[in-house]
Scaffold this motif. Structure first.
Motif, PDB file in Angstrom:
ATOM      1  N   LEU A  81     -25.769  57.066 -43.875  1.00 17.24           N
ATOM      2  CA  LEU A  81     -27.050  57.758 -43.711  1.00 17.24           C
ATOM      3  C   LEU A  81     -27.960  57.017 -42.730  1.00 17.24           C
ATOM      4  CD1 LEU A  81     -27.915  58.872 -47.372  1.00 17.24           C
ATOM      5  CD2 LEU A  81     -26.966  60.252 -45.511  1.00 17.24           C
ATOM      6  N   LEU A  82     -27.941  55.686 -42.796  1.00 20.88           N
ATOM      7  CA  LEU A  82     -28.775  54.909 -41.881  1.00 20.88           C
ATOM      8  C   LEU A  82     -28.297  55.056 -40.440  1.00 20.88           C
ATOM      9  CD1 LEU A  82     -31.134  53.034 -41.498  1.00 20.88           C
ATOM     10  CD2 LEU A  82     -29.658  51.090 -42.028  1.00 20.88           C
ATOM     11  N   TYR A  83     -26.992  55.130 -40.237  1.00 23.37           N
ATOM     12  CA  TYR A  83     -26.472  55.361 -38.885  1.00 23.37           C
ATOM     13  C   TYR A  83     -26.923  56.717 -38.356  1.00 23.37           C
ATOM     14  CZ  TYR A  83     -23.440  51.322 -38.166  1.00 23.37           C
ATOM     15  OH  TYR A  83     -22.959  50.048 -37.939  1.00 23.37           O
ATOM     16  N   PHE A  84     -26.900  57.740 -39.203  1.00 19.28           N
ATOM     17  CA  PHE A  84     -27.365  59.064 -38.779  1.00 19.28           C
ATOM     18  C   PHE A  84     -28.851  59.025 -38.454  1.00 19.28           C
ATOM     19  CE2 PHE A  84     -23.688  60.894 -41.327  1.00 19.28           C
ATOM     20  CZ  PHE A  84     -22.966  61.227 -40.200  1.00 19.28           C
ATOM     21  N   GLY A  85     -29.624  58.287 -39.257  1.00 21.63           N
ATOM     22  CA  GLY A  85     -31.051  58.148 -38.981  1.00 21.63           C
ATOM     23  C   GLY A  85     -31.306  57.460 -37.646  1.00 21.63           C
ATOM     24  N   GLN A  86     -30.504  56.429 -37.357  1.00 20.63           N
ATOM     25  CA  GLN A  86     -30.642  55.739 -36.079  1.00 20.63           C
ATOM     26  C   GLN A  86     -30.266  56.651 -34.917  1.00 20.63           C
ATOM     27  OE1 GLN A  86     -29.843  51.067 -37.414  1.00 20.63           O
ATOM     28  NE2 GLN A  86     -28.244  52.175 -36.361  1.00 20.63           N
ATOM     29  N   ALA A  87     -29.255  57.483 -35.106  1.00 20.83           N
ATOM     30  CA  ALA A  87     -28.854  58.428 -34.048  1.00 20.83           C
ATOM     31  C   ALA A  87     -29.991  59.396 -33.734  1.00 20.83           C
ATOM     32  CB  ALA A  87     -27.609  59.198 -34.477  1.00 20.83           C
ATOM     33  N   ILE A  88     -30.674  59.846 -34.781  1.00 24.73           N
ATOM     34  CA  ILE A  88     -31.820  60.745 -34.577  1.00 24.73           C
ATOM     35  C   ILE A  88     -32.939  60.009 -33.841  1.00 24.73           C
ATOM     36  CG2 ILE A  88     -33.638  62.044 -35.764  1.00 24.73           C
ATOM     37  CD1 ILE A  88     -31.604  62.608 -37.990  1.00 24.73           C
ATOM     38  N   GLY A  89     -33.184  58.756 -34.243  1.00 27.06           N
ATOM     39  CA  GLY A  89     -34.227  57.968 -33.586  1.00 27.06           C
ATOM     40  C   GLY A  89     -33.927  57.714 -32.120  1.00 27.06           C
TER      41      GLY A  89
END
Length: 203
Positions: A94-102
């Motif tokens: 989930l954190l990787y997906f959040g970073q991708a969005i950022g």
């Protein structure tokens, strides 16, 4: 089927338990370690930048950078405290997906700026490749959870923390030690070149 908790105890295997145990640790934790290395590199770079009061180039500002770093540290530590728990691996995804969005957001808003993700001494500009990298690692973590890929084993708390410490030291050398040593060598070479003719003339 998604489940949580410990999935096996390798002490039950036959043969030389001590040797077989660490062979299994090395083989089966490869994906887990791979998923945490970028986070550890980011944490090390942030701490190094903070200690030496270097410029924080994170596009979201120092406060957001601190929140992101603390999130990475918390999730990585949770993973190594209980390496057979799928919860921590799910949070990593989930954190990787959040970073991708950022990364995508700041790419559109600010362009290919230096995010300072791996310290001030490393060139780490935002790019769509970086966004794809985060999506790929996020999918790898989530798929590992959903398909129950057998990469997670049960380590004691001390073994998990020791593994995290060893990886942190290796990452520190790669992210901090090597670039600094390379910079020092180049600086020395440039300065030594100025006096080369005087040294040769003296000989």
């Amino acid at each position: 089927m998604l489940y949580f908790g410990r999935i096996r105890n390798i002490y039950n295997r036959k043969g030389d338990r001590s040797v077989q145990r660490y062979i299994t640790i090395g083989r089966e934790m490869m994906i887990g370690v791979l998923l945490t290395i970028p986070f550890i590199a980011s944490i090390v770079a942030y701490v190094w930048t903070f200690i030496f009061n270097m410029d924080d180039r994170f596009p979201g500002g120092p406060k957001m950078h601190l929140i992101l770093t603390l999130s990475q540290l918390l999730i990585v530590t949770c993973f190594y405290l209980n390496t057979s728990s799928l919860v921590a691996l799910y949070l990593i995804g989930l954190l990787y997906f959040g970073q991708a969005i950022g990364v995508s957001y700041f790419l559109v808003k600010k362009g290919k700026v230096d995010c300072g993700c791996f310290g001030s001494q490393n060139n780490s500009k935002l790019s769509w490749k970086l966004a794809f990298f985060n999506v790929f690692f996020g999918l790898l973590a989530i798929l590992t959870v959903n398909f129950e890929i057998s990469i997670l084993i049960e380590l004691s708390i001390m073994e998990g923390l020791l593994t995290q410490l060893i990886i942190t030291l290796l990452v520190t050398y790669i992210v901090i030690g090597y670039p600094d040593a390379l910079y020092a060598y180049k600086a020395y070479k440039v300065r030594a070149g100025r006096y080369k003719k005087f040294v040769l003339k003296g000989d």
